[in-house]
Design a protein around this motif. Structure first.
Motif, PDB file in Angstrom:
ATOM      1  N   LEU B 261       0.831  -1.206   0.000  1.00  0.00           N
ATOM      2  CA  LEU B 261       0.000   0.000   0.000  1.00  0.00           C
ATOM      3  C   LEU B 261       0.866   1.257   0.000  1.00  0.00           C
ATOM      4  O   LEU B 261       0.704   2.153  -0.835  1.00  0.00           O
ATOM      5  N   CYS B 262       1.818   1.297   0.933  1.00  0.00           N
ATOM      6  CA  CYS B 262       2.690   2.469   1.059  1.00  0.00           C
ATOM      7  C   CYS B 262       3.607   2.608  -0.139  1.00  0.00           C
ATOM      8  O   CYS B 262       3.895   3.709  -0.597  1.00  0.00           O
ATOM      9  N   ARG B 263       4.099   1.468  -0.608  1.00  0.00           N
ATOM     10  CA  ARG B 263       5.005   1.466  -1.750  1.00  0.00           C
ATOM     11  C   ARG B 263       4.306   2.037  -2.985  1.00  0.00           C
ATOM     12  O   ARG B 263       4.825   2.905  -3.671  1.00  0.00           O
ATOM     13  N   GLU B 264       3.105   1.535  -3.228  1.00  0.00           N
ATOM     14  CA  GLU B 264       2.388   1.958  -4.437  1.00  0.00           C
ATOM     15  C   GLU B 264       2.051   3.434  -4.444  1.00  0.00           C
ATOM     16  O   GLU B 264       2.072   4.072  -5.497  1.00  0.00           O
ATOM     17  N   ARG B 265       1.731   3.948  -3.249  1.00  0.00           N
ATOM     18  CA  ARG B 265       1.372   5.377  -3.199  1.00  0.00           C
ATOM     19  C   ARG B 265       2.552   6.244  -3.631  1.00  0.00           C
ATOM     20  O   ARG B 265       2.379   7.270  -4.280  1.00  0.00           O
ATOM     21  N   LEU B 266       3.762   5.827  -3.263  1.00  0.00           N
ATOM     22  CA  LEU B 266       4.934   6.632  -3.625  1.00  0.00           C
ATOM     23  C   LEU B 266       5.544   6.220  -4.968  1.00  0.00           C
ATOM     24  O   LEU B 266       5.978   7.055  -5.757  1.00  0.00           O
ATOM     25  N   LEU B 267       5.571   4.915  -5.226  1.00  0.00           N
ATOM     26  CA  LEU B 267       6.374   4.425  -6.352  1.00  0.00           C
ATOM     27  C   LEU B 267       5.563   3.869  -7.510  1.00  0.00           C
ATOM     28  O   LEU B 267       6.128   3.546  -8.557  1.00  0.00           O
ATOM     29  N   ASP B 303       4.433   8.103   5.602  1.00  0.00           N
ATOM     30  CA  ASP B 303       3.915   6.737   5.704  1.00  0.00           C
ATOM     31  C   ASP B 303       4.894   5.735   5.094  1.00  0.00           C
ATOM     32  O   ASP B 303       5.142   4.659   5.644  1.00  0.00           O
ATOM     33  N   PHE B 304       5.437   6.120   3.948  1.00  0.00           N
ATOM     34  CA  PHE B 304       6.399   5.251   3.280  1.00  0.00           C
ATOM     35  C   PHE B 304       7.607   4.981   4.184  1.00  0.00           C
ATOM     36  O   PHE B 304       8.046   3.835   4.354  1.00  0.00           O
ATOM     37  N   CYS B 305       8.129   6.055   4.782  1.00  0.00           N
ATOM     38  CA  CYS B 305       9.308   5.921   5.644  1.00  0.00           C
ATOM     39  C   CYS B 305       9.006   5.074   6.878  1.00  0.00           C
ATOM     40  O   CYS B 305       9.836   4.281   7.319  1.00  0.00           O
ATOM     41  N   ALA B 306       7.799   5.247   7.424  1.00  0.00           N
ATOM     42  CA  ALA B 306       7.439   4.481   8.620  1.00  0.00           C
ATOM     43  C   ALA B 306       7.460   2.988   8.313  1.00  0.00           C
ATOM     44  O   ALA B 306       7.983   2.182   9.092  1.00  0.00           O
TER      45      ALA B 306
END
Lengths: 396, 396
Positions: B261-267, B303-306
């Motif tokens: 989820l977090c990965r997709e939002r950024l990448l 969020d990604f970093c967390a």
């Protein structure tokens, strides 16, 4: 057939020294051995081995087996080959396990065979000085009751909860009062008059498992020490992996709240103010009820396994070990725990390691401490062999 | 001052061989070198070094530097000392990075200096045979445009997503179609006519970091490869730790849903059906907006970093590394990412490692592949030196 290696050339004393140390190592690895055995194993010529063995016997590191020990039936043709043993009693080591509730000591010979074991139960509230006094007392009892002079102690290994740095100083400890900052190796070395090596208790339990347990053939493993407190350790490339600051395996911090909650329900508080076994009895009761199918007890065990597996999975995903070993007091509940752990880990991990219960038992930490001491003794042994033989060589 | 080691005794050809290989190793480590330099470094006598160097020059492994290269000002007293170099052009290696969207190849000499680089963009939907054909094409272009005959290729290193076993077969891959079960090393070795070593892309990026990046002095590190897809790797005791089944560092499976989820939002999605850079542009935009203080973008980065930190912390708690290195495309956003990662990890870990951005850049995987190939070339080089010199010795 192995080729005969030519003895090293050089000064006679250096030559004798190198050859004697080679023969001593061969003898330590497998005793008893004949001169031919030793020649084969070292690649040295028979006369060279013979003179090296003479040196070792004279210095007290080796002994000839009495001839009658060699008569194992069958027809005897000529004189039997003389057989030699490494003298495991040419020195001793001490292993110590310093816990919140007890201090356990094992005096062992240089083959690692226990000579005397002593245990003292302690109040978990004991301060550092008082606890170290108990440790000294346990060591003294082992030596006195084993009938061994302190001067024959070649090294000691010590297991302690917490994070221990390379110098043997405790850098982090939440279990033992006053333990943080304690230069444990230095203080005990002063008391014992020999090298003292200190390591984290889970690390030593993992070392013991690789020495005498289910992991003797495994090059890599994740070890879970699950007793009243929980620790984890790693063996990688056949060696305990301590980490840059000695903090490898501190996986319990990944999700500490969930961890503590599940742990306490099954095992009780990590330290208690009393020294009785009340918590231990509660744990035993829950395990027994779960085995009998009691749903409340099973739910405690299920939750505990889920959280333990989550932490084991994090370690497994990180290093991809050959096996996961469950050690400590709870290893005896392997019938309940192993299938649950395996199920969780199989679901998470892309390549599942085998999960096995420790076969070393509750003395794993002290056994690992003996192993650690033996490593130091090996160093010292070679050092002493070198100096005594060199001294002799230069005098003769 | 180092003692002069006596040359090994034995048959003349064996003696020459051992000494030549020792001199070759010394020359590889540091060129140019005079005969005196080499004598000091190997511990061999000067005449022995001289004859070994003659052998190496004759076999094409070493060359004498032209005299004018030695005139670096100053008064010349007598004849200048002859200086020798390892001939880095006595063989070549190939590094390859096989990704979903591109195949990158680097042809390098035996010092690891790139001779020619070629990149082909590919459709992520390409099946295994078509992708391997592209890999062959990239290798051929590197050789042809570098002007190097295929027979001078001594080894190739290959980086691929997924889990690769010891034999170089892909056991798990979610990124490349048809990749699972592919005996990648065997198939490419047949094409290239030289040894081919295959490893996971994150493992090779970590290797590159230790070779030429921020980790040259670090014995242990956790490496995070964060680009369109995310991988992790470990260096322990100075070597890439692959794990029992090559699955070390697959930490993304710890909490895959949250992760994705977090990965997709950024990448953006890990693989896309198109080969354009739309996703990459979206990532760049989010990073730029976050730098400008846009709260929605900052929240995505937070969020990604967390989540990334949670996974890095699990690895850190497990192995206690000296440092954590952030590599891959996102390393360029280190100003945003590093402080956030450090904060999370400091909060969780009992001993925090330093967190650094990779200095190798986006070619880390292919650079690691070159390094892997050089290791294989070293083996082959010593092997060839042995056989050619032995053949010569037995003939003369």
């Amino acid at each position: 057939m192995s080729e005969t290696r030519r003895p090293h050339s050089g000064s006679p004393s250096l030559l004798r020294l190198i050859n004697s140390v080679a023969v001593l190592s061969a003898l330590r690895e497998s005793s008893p051995a004949t001169l031919s055995d030793l020649a084969t194993r070292t690649g040295l010529s028979r006369p060279t081995v013979e003179s090296a063995v003479e040196d070792l016997v004279e210095q007290g590191w080796a002994a000839e087996l009495a001839a009658e020990a060699d008569q194992r039936g069958g027809r005897r043709v000529g004189r039997p080959a003389r057989r030699y043993v490494f003298r495991a009693d040419s020195g001793y080591v001490l292993g110590l396990d310093i816990g919140a509730h007890r201090v356990l000591g094992v005096l062992a010979d240089l083959n690692g065979e226990p000579v005397h074991t002593h245990q003292t139960r302690v109040d978990p509230r004991l301060d550092a000085d008082a606890r170290i006094a108990v440790v000294r007392g346990v060591a003294n009892r082992c030596l006195a009751e084993g009938g061994i002079d302190r001067r024959r102690l070649m090294a000691a290994g010590v297991g302690s909860p917490g994070i221990i740095d390379r110098a043997g100083t405790v850098t982090v400890s939440t279990v033992l009062p006053g333990w943080v900052g304690l230069p444990l190796a230095r203080r005990l070395s002063r008391s014992f008059g020999c090298p003292v090596l200190v390591d984290n208790d889970a690390n030593l339990a993992a070392l013991a498992e690789r020495w005498h347990g289910v992991a003797t053939q495994a090059d890599s493993l994740v070890y879970l020490l699950v007793g009243r407190r929980i620790g984890a350790a790693l063996v990688l490339d056949g060696k305990v992996h301590r980490g840059f600051g000695g903090a490898a395996g501190e996986i319990g911090l990944l999700d500490p709240k969930k961890w503590e909650l599940c742990r306490e329900r099954l095992l009780g508080p990590a330290t208690t103010a009393s020294i009785d076994d009340r918590d231990h009895q509660v744990t035993e009761q829950i395990i027994a009820s779960a085995r009998a199918g009691d749903s409340a007890a099973l739910s405690i065990v299920d939750d505990f396994c889920a959280v333990l597996a989550q932490h084991a999975a994090a370690m497994t995903l990180t290093v991809d070990p050959e096996m996961v070993v469950l050690g400590g007091g709870l290893a005896s509940a392997d019938d309940l725990l192993l299938p649950r752990l395996q199920q969780h880990i199989d679901r998470v991990c892309i390549r599942s390691p085998r999960i096995l219960a420790s076969s070393v038992g509750e003395e794993a930490v002290v056994l690992g401490a003996v192993r650690l001491a033996l490593q130091a003794a090996d160093e010292a042994l070679h050092q002493r062999a070198r100096s005594s033989i060199t001294a002799r060589g230069s005098g003769g």
